[in-house]
Scaffold this motif. Structure first.
Motif, mmCIF file in Angstrom:
data_model
loop_
_atom_site.group_PDB
_atom_site.id
_atom_site.type_symbol
_atom_site.label_atom_id
_atom_site.label_comp_id
_atom_site.label_asym_id
_atom_site.label_seq_id
_atom_site.Cartn_x
_atom_site.Cartn_y
_atom_site.Cartn_z
ATOM 1 N N ARG A 275 16.922 -39.784 24.586
ATOM 2 C CA ARG A 275 16.294 -41.108 24.476
ATOM 3 C C ARG A 275 16.661 -41.815 23.169
ATOM 4 N NH1 ARG A 275 10.051 -39.494 25.912
ATOM 5 N NH2 ARG A 275 10.448 -38.389 27.881
ATOM 6 N N TRP A 276 17.429 -41.114 22.310
ATOM 7 C CA TRP A 276 17.661 -41.658 20.976
ATOM 8 C C TRP A 276 18.419 -42.982 21.005
ATOM 9 C CZ3 TRP A 276 15.824 -41.677 16.335
ATOM 10 C CH2 TRP A 276 16.555 -42.316 15.334
ATOM 11 N N ASP A 277 19.492 -43.055 21.748
ATOM 12 C CA ASP A 277 20.299 -44.272 21.741
ATOM 13 C C ASP A 277 19.496 -45.482 22.227
ATOM 14 O OD1 ASP A 277 22.477 -42.913 20.772
ATOM 15 O OD2 ASP A 277 23.466 -42.692 22.720
ATOM 16 N N SER A 278 18.698 -45.291 23.266
ATOM 17 C CA SER A 278 17.914 -46.422 23.767
ATOM 18 C C SER A 278 16.786 -46.779 22.804
ATOM 19 C CB SER A 278 17.360 -46.125 25.169
ATOM 20 O OG SER A 278 16.556 -44.975 25.166
ATOM 21 N N PHE A 279 16.248 -45.763 22.117
ATOM 22 C CA PHE A 279 15.224 -46.044 21.101
ATOM 23 C C PHE A 279 15.823 -46.834 19.946
ATOM 24 C CE2 PHE A 279 13.051 -44.557 17.137
ATOM 25 C CZ PHE A 279 11.831 -45.176 17.352
#
Length: 323
Positions: A275-279
């Motif tokens: 989920r890091w990139d979208s966060f």
């Protein structure tokens, strides 16, 4: 005949009570309309000589009182709904109350968190402001301290340590910094920047979260303890502002003062790798800086802090404590 307290409320705070649920501040209670969301409740008090200095401007005291609570709501993924105020005053000083109420009203409007009611009392002791704030999240979606999982990235918003170093400046350190740097650090101590613009992104992406109020190192230990995990943090990845870097470079303090000092009011959260990139993209759209500073690890050992060479750093103090 109206009492002095009634007159004070009517003059300074009734104009701020724009929400219908406040009932014009003429009743014994207020109400929040049901929306189907879960209601999130948080409360924080700030006390003269502990959280602010006696000569701090009333405008900054008002903003800090509300914003420390807004910071809690942001870390829980909640949208502000309103607040109640308890104000303990030595006297009803118009020169203090006027700017205080104006600044409080401006922040209430800016953050969409209207005053719903409260209480005013007299005290012979230090000035104290206590706010209880309410927020809303979809059912079951509050971001708790529990939930962090090994492999999650550890993220913080903004920069760390500015407020603690700003207090050092107010106490006479950092005289060799330029005026802009000193003013920046002082302002970060006096007026936190709650990350409510990121609340929805935290709710949608984080596995666990809290705000940094007592110090990054200590608050990370609390989050890990609640989640039953450990963590490793690279101190070189902890985001420091240019003024904070200058303060440390000139030898006034070390990195420990930045990561263990209080009053940052930034969001600390654990974000699963997938989920890091979208966060990060959501944070960019919200205009909020986020930095990955380490990883959640398995185990229950205290979080580890590493220097630039990857060697462990022992922190003498993890956070501010009232007791």
């Amino acid at each position: 005949m109206a009492s002095g307290e009634d007159d004070l409320i009517a003059r300074y705070f009734r104009p701020l009570a724009t929400d219908p649920g406040a009932l014009g501040l003429v009743d014994d209670a207020a109400f929040l309309k049901s929306s189907g969301d879960d209601l999130v409740v948080t409360t924080d008090a700030i006390v003269e000589g502990v959280h602010f200095l006696s000569d701090d401007p009333p405008e900054t005291i008002a903003r800090k009182a509300l914003r420390v609570n807004l910071s809690d709501l942001a870390a829980k993924g909640a949208v502000p709904a309103g607040f109640v105020l308890t104000l303990a005053l030595r006297d009803a000083n118009e020169q203090w109350l006027g700017p205080f109420a104006r600044a409080l009203g401006e922040d209430a409007s800016t953050f969409g968190c209207p005053v719903l009611g409260g209480d005013t009392v007299s005290t012979p002791g230090p000035l104290m402001i206590s706010i209880t704030a309410f927020g809303r999240v979809p059912p079951g979606r509050i971001v708790r301290r529990t939930g962090a999982t090994p492999g999650d990235r550890i993220a913080v918003t903004g920069t760390i340590g500015d407020a603690a170093l700003g207090l050092h400046v107010l106490k006479g350190q950092g005289g060799d910094l330029d005026t802009n740097a000193r003013d920046f650090l002082i302002q970060r101590y006096r007026v936190p920047q709650p990350r409510n613009a990121l609340a929805v992104a935290v709710r949608d992406h984080a596995s666990a979260g809290m705000d940094v109020s007592d110090g990054l190192a200590g608050d990370l230990a609390k989050l890990c303890g609640a989640s039953g995990v450990s963590a490793v943090v690279r101190l070189v990845d902890v985001p420091l502002s240019a003024p904070a870097q200058a303060f440390i470079a000139k030898g006034h303090s070390g990195i420990e003062a930045a990561v263990s000092g209080g009053d940052d009011y930034e969001v600390l959260c654990a974000v699963p790798e997938n989920r890091w990139d979208s966060f990060a993209a959501a944070a960019q759209r919200a205009g909020v800086q986020v930095s990955a500073i380490g990883r959640i690890e398995a185990g229950t050992a205290a979080p580890r802090f590493l220097d630039a060479a990857g060697q462990p750093v022992t922190l003498k103090r993890l956070s501010y404590s009232h007791f």
